[in-house]
Design an enzyme around this catalytic site. Structure first.
Site, PDB file in Angstrom:
ATOM      1  N   CYS A   1       0.863  -1.162   0.000  1.00  0.00           N
ATOM      2  CA  CYS A   1       0.000   0.000   0.000  1.00  0.00           C
ATOM      3  C   CYS A   1       0.905   1.218   0.000  1.00  0.00           C
ATOM      4  O   CYS A   1       2.064   1.130   0.365  1.00  0.00           O
ATOM      5  CB  CYS A   1      -0.860   0.050   1.256  1.00  0.00           C
ATOM      6  SG  CYS A   1      -2.112  -1.228   1.310  1.00  0.00           S
TER       7      CYS A   1
ATOM      8  N   GLY B   1      -0.593   0.483  -5.045  1.00  0.00           N
ATOM      9  CA  GLY B   1      -1.920  -0.091  -4.858  1.00  0.00           C
ATOM     10  C   GLY B   1      -2.939   0.622  -5.711  1.00  0.00           C
ATOM     11  O   GLY B   1      -2.950   1.857  -5.743  1.00  0.00           O
TER      12      GLY B   1
ATOM     13  N   ASN C   1       0.667   0.546   6.116  1.00  0.00           N
ATOM     14  CA  ASN C   1       1.263  -0.293   5.073  1.00  0.00           C
ATOM     15  C   ASN C   1       2.029  -1.397   5.778  1.00  0.00           C
ATOM     16  O   ASN C   1       2.875  -1.112   6.622  1.00  0.00           O
ATOM     17  CB  ASN C   1       2.206   0.558   4.200  1.00  0.00           C
ATOM     18  CG  ASN C   1       3.025  -0.259   3.211  1.00  0.00           C
ATOM     19  OD1 ASN C   1       4.147   0.108   2.889  1.00  0.00           O
ATOM     20  ND2 ASN C   1       2.496  -1.358   2.724  1.00  0.00           N
ATOM     21  N   GLY C   2       1.729  -2.643   5.428  1.00  0.00           N
ATOM     22  CA  GLY C   2       2.425  -3.764   6.064  1.00  0.00           C
ATOM     23  C   GLY C   2       1.460  -4.877   6.366  1.00  0.00           C
ATOM     24  O   GLY C   2       0.332  -4.887   5.881  1.00  0.00           O
TER      25      GLY C   2
ATOM     26  N   TYR D   1      11.847  -4.820  -6.885  1.00  0.00           N
ATOM     27  CA  TYR D   1      10.705  -4.697  -7.780  1.00  0.00           C
ATOM     28  C   TYR D   1       9.715  -3.594  -7.427  1.00  0.00           C
ATOM     29  O   TYR D   1       9.210  -2.893  -8.293  1.00  0.00           O
ATOM     30  CB  TYR D   1       9.951  -6.038  -7.812  1.00  0.00           C
ATOM     31  CG  TYR D   1       8.531  -5.963  -8.310  1.00  0.00           C
ATOM     32  CD1 TYR D   1       8.268  -5.782  -9.672  1.00  0.00           C
ATOM     33  CD2 TYR D   1       7.449  -6.037  -7.438  1.00  0.00           C
ATOM     34  CE1 TYR D   1       6.964  -5.674 -10.131  1.00  0.00           C
ATOM     35  CE2 TYR D   1       6.140  -5.934  -7.900  1.00  0.00           C
ATOM     36  CZ  TYR D   1       5.905  -5.752  -9.236  1.00  0.00           C
ATOM     37  OH  TYR D   1       4.628  -5.642  -9.696  1.00  0.00           O
TER      38      TYR D   1
END
Ligand code: SF4
Length: 458
Positions: free
Chosen positions: A2, A28, A103-104, A243
């Site tokens: 995210c 996202g 985020n996570g 990536y």
């Protein structure tokens, strides 16, 4: 997976949060939301499913009044793509309005959730982030910073989180530092964001990373560093560099482009090829392919072109033949490939479905030999720290040997970057989490060990 952003001390903070989310869209695309804390003590929220640019317009942003705002763009995982799982989460509790973006992936969220439900807590969605809100609200500590510190100390796993309580903004990273979070300054205000590319778009100056285990508070234009948790083995996610992050970002002290070029150079040393040209699977592999070309001396070409306008495309069943999804997204440049021995550099190999289609595309465009080089080791283990990855059964690197995979993908040669080569290429910025490559999980997988599925991620 995210993107999160927090803005404080700027007029029309929601507009800056919107621009920040725009820069973080790659993190996202399922849903996005912005909350804004106004001077009247109210926090207003707007969220919807879809891409950032399609969700917000002048009117929705104008209604999000205030000099403090949070933004979130969500990548849907097994936690579900519904709007009830979109963020920010906004609640009213005894200290006023609280908003949170995360985020996570919290690896003991199911256990904590069960505990909270047994105590009478009501949950609206299925995401792990909601657990944080309940822990903060139920804390008996007197101040928001103590409540947040106590709540975060109960979590295992990955969280980069930004929270507003009224007009005070808090930002924290888990003690392992899995997911990135950076601090920047603009005029008299501050921006906290997943990646520095969001700061660049806002013309904000990058100040520093929020450190693993650190919490900061920003109130009345003043930044105070607070320690939120005891440090564990620091393990930022190396896959962000491989990536996920944008190449124009700086994370964990490293330039993402610089890291990818270093992976490509090391890959060329470890896995040389006799070829006429090298090209990338755009866009995430561009820097690694440039590194490969620099080191090997093989000319860099644009052999594959990516269509950037592919969203969620409806494919009629009659068109949904072999490789059709790949062909919607990529096309080969026949003039570059015809009769050539080519090196194709991809950043990683996860399911292998795209690669198989791409190889066919490249061969049909006339390539004489196809040498596939991967700028990271085989992905053999799932990620439980916030990157959406398939199960072990679906990870092609876990199911096939390199030779089996070479035959399966129909390439003349296949070479991966070694784990040692990858970590050495960025060792000055490490150590890193490499669990999806090595199986070495640094944060405890509590839910999994107790028989829960790790289903919710943000
Ligand atoms: S397991 Fe892989 S993707 Fe997940 S945090 Fe670790 S390095 Fe990143």
């Amino acid at each position: 997976m995210c993107g999160i952003v927090g803005v404080t001390g700027l007029d029309h903070a929601a507009e800056s949060a919107f621009l920040g989310l725009y820069a973080l869209q790659h993190r996202g695309q399922e849903a996005a939301g912005i909350s804004a804390a106004g001077e009247d003590g109210k926090t207003r929220l707007y969220k919807a499913t879809g891409a950032v640019a399609d969700i917000f317009d002048e009117r929705t942003l104008r209604e999000l009044k205030g000099r403090v705002a949070l933004g979130h763009t969500r990548y849907s995982t097994a936690g579900g793509a519904g709007l009830q799982n979109a963020q920010p989460i906004v609640v009213r509790y005894r200290q006023g309005d609280l908003a949170l973006v995360h985020n996570g992936n919290i690896t003991n969220a199911q256990i904590l959730r069960e505990e909270l439900v047994n105590e009478g807590a009501l949950f609206q969605g299925t995401i792990d982030s909601e657990v944080m809100v309940h822990l903060i609200a139920r804390s008996r500590c007197p101040t928001p910073e103590e409540q947040i510190t106590e709540a975060l100390s109960r979590l295992q796993g990955a969280f980069s989180v930004i929270i507003t309580v009224g007009e005070t903004l808090f930002a924290a990273r888990d003690p392992w530092g899995f997911r990135p979070l950076v601090l920047g300054r603009k005029d008299k205000g501050y921006i906290v964001a997943s990646e520095t590319c969001a700061l660049d778009l806002l013309h904000a100056e990058f100040l520093r990373d929020i450190e693993p285990g650190e919490m900061i508070r920003i109130r009345d234009g003043e930044v105070t560093a607070l320690k939120s948790a005891q440090q564990h083995r620091v393990a930022p996610c190396i896959f962000e560099l491989v990536y996920f992050a944008r190449p124009d970002s700086h994370l964990f002290g490293a330039s993402v482009d610089g890291a990818r070029r270093a992976f490509g150079r090391e890959l060329a040393r470890e896995q040389p090829a006799d070829a006429d040209c090298v090209f990338s699977v755009p866009d995430s592999s561009n820097s690694a392919a440039l590194g490969y070309s620099e080191e090997s001396g093989i000319p860099y070409e644009l052999g594959l072109i990516r269509n950037h306008y592919v969203g969620r495309t409806f494919i009629h069943p009659t068109q949904a033949g072999r490789d059709f999804r790949v062909r919607i997204k990529y096309n080969a440049v026949r003039e570059v490939l015809n009769g050539k021995r080519v090196v194709v550099v991809d950043d990683s190999l996860v399911r292998g479905t795209t690669s198989k289609g791409l190889v066919r595309l490249i061969r049909e465009a006339g390539a004489r030999e196809v040498h596939l080089r991967i700028g990271s080791p085989p992905v053999r283990f799932p990620c439980f720290y916030g990157i959406d990855m398939p199960t072990r059964e679906e990870l092609i690197g876990a199911q096939m040997s390199v030779e089996e995979l070479r035959k399966h993908l129909d390439v003349d040669s296949l070479g991966y970057l070694s784990l040692e080569g990858m970590t050495q290429a960025v060792q000055e910025f490490g150590p890193f989490c490499t669990a999806c490559f090595s199986g070495d999980y640094s944060a405890p997988l509590v839910d999994l060990e107790r028989g829960f599925n790790v289903v919710s991620s943000s």
